[in-house]
Design a protein around this motif. Structure first.
Motif, PDB file in Angstrom:
ATOM      1  N   ASN A  41       0.823  -1.200   0.000  1.00  0.00           N
ATOM      2  CA  ASN A  41       0.000   0.000   0.000  1.00  0.00           C
ATOM      3  C   ASN A  41       0.864   1.261   0.000  1.00  0.00           C
ATOM      4  OD1 ASN A  41      -2.313  -1.527   0.038  1.00  0.00           O
ATOM      5  ND2 ASN A  41      -2.583  -1.379   2.235  1.00  0.00           N
ATOM      6  N   CYS A  42       0.276   2.342  -0.439  1.00  0.00           N
ATOM      7  CA  CYS A  42       0.942   3.637  -0.516  1.00  0.00           C
ATOM      8  C   CYS A  42       1.498   4.046   0.845  1.00  0.00           C
ATOM      9  CB  CYS A  42      -0.057   4.672  -1.014  1.00  0.00           C
ATOM     10  SG  CYS A  42       0.585   6.344  -1.022  1.00  0.00           S
ATOM     11  N   TYR A  43       2.760   4.472   0.875  1.00  0.00           N
ATOM     12  CA  TYR A  43       3.350   4.867   2.153  1.00  0.00           C
ATOM     13  C   TYR A  43       2.879   6.249   2.590  1.00  0.00           C
ATOM     14  CZ  TYR A  43       6.660   7.709  -0.536  1.00  0.00           C
ATOM     15  OH  TYR A  43       7.215   8.634  -1.369  1.00  0.00           O
ATOM     16  N   MET A  44       2.247   6.976   1.680  1.00  0.00           N
ATOM     17  CA  MET A  44       1.728   8.294   2.039  1.00  0.00           C
ATOM     18  C   MET A  44       0.326   8.195   2.641  1.00  0.00           C
ATOM     19  SD  MET A  44       3.953  10.686   1.361  1.00  0.00           S
ATOM     20  CE  MET A  44       3.030  12.214   1.142  1.00  0.00           C
ATOM     21  N   CYS A  45      -0.561   7.466   1.972  1.00  0.00           N
ATOM     22  CA  CYS A  45      -1.968   7.497   2.381  1.00  0.00           C
ATOM     23  C   CYS A  45      -2.562   6.111   2.597  1.00  0.00           C
ATOM     24  CB  CYS A  45      -2.794   8.268   1.346  1.00  0.00           C
ATOM     25  SG  CYS A  45      -3.067   7.350  -0.180  1.00  0.00           S
ATOM     26  N   GLY A  46      -1.803   5.047   2.306  1.00  0.00           N
ATOM     27  CA  GLY A  46      -2.323   3.703   2.501  1.00  0.00           C
ATOM     28  C   GLY A  46      -3.188   3.205   1.353  1.00  0.00           C
ATOM     29  N   GLY A  47      -3.291   3.985   0.278  1.00  0.00           N
ATOM     30  CA  GLY A  47      -4.094   3.600  -0.880  1.00  0.00           C
ATOM     31  C   GLY A  47      -3.425   2.505  -1.694  1.00  0.00           C
ATOM     32  N   GLN A  48      -4.102   2.065  -2.723  1.00  0.00           N
ATOM     33  CA  GLN A  48      -3.607   0.990  -3.577  1.00  0.00           C
ATOM     34  C   GLN A  48      -2.760   1.551  -4.723  1.00  0.00           C
ATOM     35  OE1 GLN A  48      -3.807  -2.397  -3.764  1.00  0.00           O
ATOM     36  NE2 GLN A  48      -4.576  -2.395  -1.669  1.00  0.00           N
ATOM     37  N   GLN A  72       1.764   3.785  -9.221  1.00  0.00           N
ATOM     38  CA  GLN A  72       1.226   5.066  -8.789  1.00  0.00           C
ATOM     39  C   GLN A  72      -0.003   4.856  -7.917  1.00  0.00           C
ATOM     40  OE1 GLN A  72       0.157   7.984 -11.858  1.00  0.00           O
ATOM     41  NE2 GLN A  72       1.063   9.516 -10.501  1.00  0.00           N
ATOM     42  N   CYS A  73      -0.049   5.577  -6.825  1.00  0.00           N
ATOM     43  CA  CYS A  73      -1.178   5.474  -5.899  1.00  0.00           C
ATOM     44  C   CYS A  73      -2.439   6.009  -6.556  1.00  0.00           C
ATOM     45  CB  CYS A  73      -0.878   6.265  -4.632  1.00  0.00           C
ATOM     46  SG  CYS A  73      -2.250   6.289  -3.477  1.00  0.00           S
ATOM     47  N   GLY A  74      -3.525   5.239  -6.455  1.00  0.00           N
ATOM     48  CA  GLY A  74      -4.783   5.672  -7.038  1.00  0.00           C
ATOM     49  C   GLY A  74      -5.454   6.782  -6.246  1.00  0.00           C
ATOM     50  N   SER A  75      -5.007   7.005  -5.013  1.00  0.00           N
ATOM     51  CA  SER A  75      -5.663   7.995  -4.162  1.00  0.00           C
ATOM     52  C   SER A  75      -4.951   9.337  -4.174  1.00  0.00           C
ATOM     53  CB  SER A  75      -5.740   7.489  -2.724  1.00  0.00           C
ATOM     54  OG  SER A  75      -6.463   6.277  -2.682  1.00  0.00           O
ATOM     55  N   CYS A  76      -3.619   9.324  -3.957  1.00  0.00           N
ATOM     56  CA  CYS A  76      -2.918  10.601  -3.792  1.00  0.00           C
ATOM     57  C   CYS A  76      -1.909  10.849  -4.908  1.00  0.00           C
ATOM     58  CB  CYS A  76      -2.216  10.660  -2.437  1.00  0.00           C
ATOM     59  SG  CYS A  76      -0.765   9.601  -2.310  1.00  0.00           S
ATOM     60  N   ARG A  77      -1.772   9.931  -5.847  1.00  0.00           N
ATOM     61  CA  ARG A  77      -0.890  10.081  -7.016  1.00  0.00           C
ATOM     62  C   ARG A  77       0.582   9.991  -6.657  1.00  0.00           C
ATOM     63  NH1 ARG A  77      -3.959   8.269 -10.307  1.00  0.00           N
ATOM     64  NH2 ARG A  77      -2.895   9.115 -12.101  1.00  0.00           N
TER      65      ARG A  77
HETATM   66 ZN   LIG Z   1      -1.384   7.418  -1.691  1.00  0.00          ZN
END
Ligand SMILES: [Zn+2]
Length: 73
Positions: free
Chosen positions: A2-9, A36-41
């Motif tokens: 998961n994204c280390y910034m926001c936990g997104g995929q 690339q994170c689908g939530s925060c890019r």
């Molecule tokens: Zn993210």
């Protein structure tokens, strides 16, 4: 993973990114495979991709101010 910034995929994608070669030189590498994170890019480069980028940058012998290369080439 998961994204280390926001936990997104992360999603697999292709993009162009600039890399600093030295104080006066920048290389833009096109067609880079990234996650690339689908939530925060936020994006992530895999180790194998990073190594190839290092090789590409290391093989440049005349440092133009700005050079645009393709990852696949
Ligand atoms: Zn993210």
């Amino acid at each position: 993973m998961n994204c280390y910034m926001c936990g997104g995929q992360y999603n697999e994608g292709i993009t162009s990114l600039p890399f600093k070669v030295d104080d006066n030189s920048i290389v833009i590498i096109k067609n880079l495979p990234v996650l690339q994170c689908g939530s925060c890019r936020e994006y992530l480069l895999e180790d194998a991709v990073m190594e190839k980028i290092d090789g590409i940058i290391g093989s440049l012998n005349n440092h133009a101010e700005l050079e645009i290369l393709s990852y696949a080439a």
